[in-house]
Scaffold this active site. Structure first.
Site, PDB file in Angstrom:
ATOM      1  N   LYS A  90       0.328  -8.203   0.145  1.00 19.95           N
ATOM      2  CA  LYS A  90       1.239  -8.720   1.168  1.00 19.95           C
ATOM      3  C   LYS A  90       1.461  -7.643   2.202  1.00 19.95           C
ATOM      4  O   LYS A  90       1.812  -6.508   1.879  1.00 19.95           O
ATOM      5  CB  LYS A  90       2.591  -9.102   0.530  1.00 19.95           C
ATOM      6  N   GLN A 111       3.290   0.004   2.256  1.00 22.49           N
ATOM      7  CA  GLN A 111       3.651  -1.361   1.886  1.00 22.49           C
ATOM      8  C   GLN A 111       3.757  -1.530   0.369  1.00 22.49           C
ATOM      9  O   GLN A 111       4.545  -2.340  -0.118  1.00 22.49           O
ATOM     10  CB  GLN A 111       2.611  -2.332   2.454  1.00 22.49           C
ATOM     11  N   LYS A 114       7.322  -0.350  -0.445  1.00 19.29           N
ATOM     12  CA  LYS A 114       8.283  -1.232   0.213  1.00 19.29           C
ATOM     13  C   LYS A 114       8.373  -2.567  -0.517  1.00 19.29           C
ATOM     14  O   LYS A 114       9.469  -3.066  -0.819  1.00 19.29           O
ATOM     15  CB  LYS A 114       7.867  -1.466   1.667  1.00 19.29           C
ATOM     16  N   LYS A 126      -2.528  -4.391   4.293  1.00 20.83           N
ATOM     17  CA  LYS A 126      -2.314  -4.358   5.742  1.00 20.83           C
ATOM     18  C   LYS A 126      -3.636  -4.682   6.420  1.00 20.83           C
ATOM     19  O   LYS A 126      -4.710  -4.476   5.847  1.00 20.83           O
ATOM     20  CB  LYS A 126      -1.828  -2.978   6.186  1.00 20.83           C
ATOM     21  N   GLY A 165       2.739 -11.307  10.322  1.00 18.89           N
ATOM     22  CA  GLY A 165       2.634 -10.709  11.647  1.00 18.89           C
ATOM     23  C   GLY A 165       3.044  -9.246  11.637  1.00 18.89           C
ATOM     24  O   GLY A 165       3.645  -8.748  10.692  1.00 18.89           O
ATOM     25  N   ASP A 166       2.699  -8.553  12.693  1.00 20.58           N
ATOM     26  CA  ASP A 166       3.102  -7.166  12.914  1.00 20.58           C
ATOM     27  C   ASP A 166       3.032  -6.978  14.422  1.00 20.58           C
ATOM     28  O   ASP A 166       3.082  -7.959  15.178  1.00 20.58           O
ATOM     29  CB  ASP A 166       2.154  -6.205  12.158  1.00 20.58           C
ATOM     30  N   THR A 209      13.726  -8.555   9.793  1.00 24.08           N
ATOM     31  CA  THR A 209      13.588  -7.097   9.706  1.00 24.08           C
ATOM     32  C   THR A 209      14.769  -6.411  10.371  1.00 24.08           C
ATOM     33  O   THR A 209      15.341  -5.455   9.830  1.00 24.08           O
ATOM     34  CB  THR A 209      12.264  -6.627  10.325  1.00 24.08           C
ATOM     35  N   ASN A 240      10.947  -7.718  18.257  1.00 24.72           N
ATOM     36  CA  ASN A 240      11.759  -8.493  17.310  1.00 24.72           C
ATOM     37  C   ASN A 240      12.708  -7.625  16.494  1.00 24.72           C
ATOM     38  O   ASN A 240      13.888  -7.940  16.353  1.00 24.72           O
ATOM     39  CB  ASN A 240      10.838  -9.241  16.333  1.00 24.72           C
ATOM     40  N   SER A 376       9.442 -12.790   4.135  1.00 30.57           N
ATOM     41  CA  SER A 376       8.105 -13.369   4.027  1.00 30.57           C
ATOM     42  C   SER A 376       7.860 -13.866   2.603  1.00 30.57           C
ATOM     43  O   SER A 376       7.283 -14.940   2.398  1.00 30.57           O
ATOM     44  CB  SER A 376       7.036 -12.327   4.388  1.00 30.57           C
TER      45      SER A 376
END
Length: 444
Positions: A90, A111, A114, A126, A165-166, A209, A240, A376
């Site tokens: 993820k 990630q 996290k 990623k 998304g990023d 976030t 965002n 997410s």
């Protein structure tokens, strides 16, 4: 040489010219040394660290597409599937000219920890491309996304790898990517998160976030018998994460006085008027300098240096390594008390060490910005159950997850005699769950 130092030396030798990845590994291994030293014999025998720092696989591919002039363009595409010990990979997709394998490995490695901290069953990954959606027409973005997903679709799935998304990948891009996945695979499944509400998206995902960052900040200041209310706050960035961090901070009584984009920063001593920022960034896709043209008393400064403005709280929400040692020194000199990272490792290692040594309460991004990936994962749950939770339900779950993360981080730091060192606490708490799963699953 200690085990952690040996592994770091191998990473540098075996991954030349990847400074961002080196930085991420060093930060984690330095924090984990106290844990590794207690279990060194077992971890060496199982090569835990060697397996942890090596991605399970990296997919690299070309992305050909046709622009509006009829010319064929070719970009590079990647997916780094780093660690699936606790769940399917993820992590976001980033479309930006700076994207390369080093940056994606750094992000994917972060990630892992996290995602572990969220308490949800998701592994680390990623991906992305050096494609730049800025200045492209909708048709060009669609053409690129369809070509990108044509290749990526071979390697992802709702129970295998679930991108999101990023930077450079918003609702428009997710829609085009999802449409192409569904067309190729013939499956309507939760393979992407950050989807539109009409086709499986979750309420609060856009805000997650930024909101999560401020929920974490609130726990940090409360632990010091302090409050966000009345504090002067700087939020870097204007995407965002930044916008919704400002929104939640203002709701809790904070006074946000500065924001920025890649060109420069604005200062509004009366407090940022978020409706104007949203109009500039979300509606008109403009530059932050336009704020100063529309708001009396506000100023715009070209270039970096937002940290020169005095603040109690600094929330870096733009991109990696935006706050360096020089900026950190200025923040400390000006009396900054709290820093929580809204972006992925936006503070250099030197700056992080400096602010912590000088009494600033510092929360790293792997804990502070976990609200996005947590929501997410909540979207994945809704997709699997064919349900849609209300905004209030999602927001309550997000708030609880961020509180839980703070207490996991705080507890880990205390257990190893590092009270208040939330960098070490976050890495240790994230590592403990992942290493237990890796040991249980054998040598894979």
């Amino acid at each position: 040489m200690s085990y952690t130092e040996e592994v770091y030396a191998k990473v540098v030798a075996q991954n030349p010219n990847e400074p961002e990845f080196h930085q991420a590994v060093k930060e984690v291994l330095d924090s984990l040394k106290v844990v590794i030293d207690r279990n060194e014999e077992e971890y060496r025998r199982l090569s835990i660290l060697e397996r942890l720092v090596e991605p399970e696989r990296i997919i690299s591919f070309r992305v050909p597409w046709v622009d509006d002039k009829g010319t064929v363009q070719v970009n590079k595409g990647y997916r780094v599937q780093f660690n699936s010990a606790i769940g399917p990979y993820k992590g976001g997709l980033r479309f930006h000219p700076s994207v390369n394998q080093s940056i994606l490995k750094f992000l994917g490695f972060e990630q892992i920890f996290k995602n572990s901290l969220t308490g949800l069953p998701i592994g680390g990954g990623k991906g992305g491309s050096n494609f730049d959606p800025k200045g492209k027409s909708d048709r060009e973005v669609m053409a690129f996304c369809q070509s990108f997903m044509t290749e990526l679709s071979k390697y992802i799935g709702a129970d295998m790898d679930v991108p999101a998304g990023d930077i450079g990948v918003g609702g428009r891009e997710i829609g085009y990517l999802y449409g192409q996945y569904k067309r190729i695979r013939g499956q309507y499944e939760g393979v992407l998160t950050g989807k539109g509400l009409s086709y499986g998206g979750s309420l609060i995902r856009t805000q997650a976030t930024g909101y999560g960052l401020v929920y974490m900040l609130n726990e940090m200041v409360n632990a010091k018998n302090d409050t966000i209310s009345g504090k002067t706050i700087i939020v870097t960035g204007s995407g965002n994460v930044a916008i919704y961090a400002v929104e939640k901070a203002q709701q809790l009584g904070g006074k946000v006085v500065a924001m920025c984009d890649s060109n420069g920063y604005i200062y509004d001593p009366a407090g940022i008027k978020l409706d104007i920022v949203k109009d500039i960034k979300e509606v008109k896709r403009g530059r932050i300098r336009e704020y100063a043209e529309r708001v009396e008393g506000a100023s715009y400064t070209e270039g970096q240096g937002i940290w020169n403005i005095r603040c109690d709280i600094f929330l870096p929400c733009a991109t990696q390594n935006e706050l360096d040692l020089e900026g950190a020194r200025i923040l400390v000199a000006n009396g900054c008390k709290y820093i929580a990272e809204g972006a992925n490792m936006p503070t250099t290692l030197e700056a992080t060490n400096y602010v912590m040594e000088n009494g600033v309460v510092f929360m790293p991004g792997k804990a502070a910005n976990a609200g996005g990936v947590a929501t997410s994962a909540l979207e994945m749950s809704q997709n699997s159950m064919r349900l849609s939770w209300t905004a209030e339900e999602v927001d309550q779950k997000l708030n609880r997850i961020m509180k839980d993360i703070f207490h996991k981080v705080d507890d880990a730091s205390r257990r190893y005699g590092l009270e208040g060192n939330y960098v070490a606490g976050a890495n240790i708490a994230g590592f403990e769950k992942v290493v237990d799963a890796m040991k249980a699953q054998g040598i894979v």
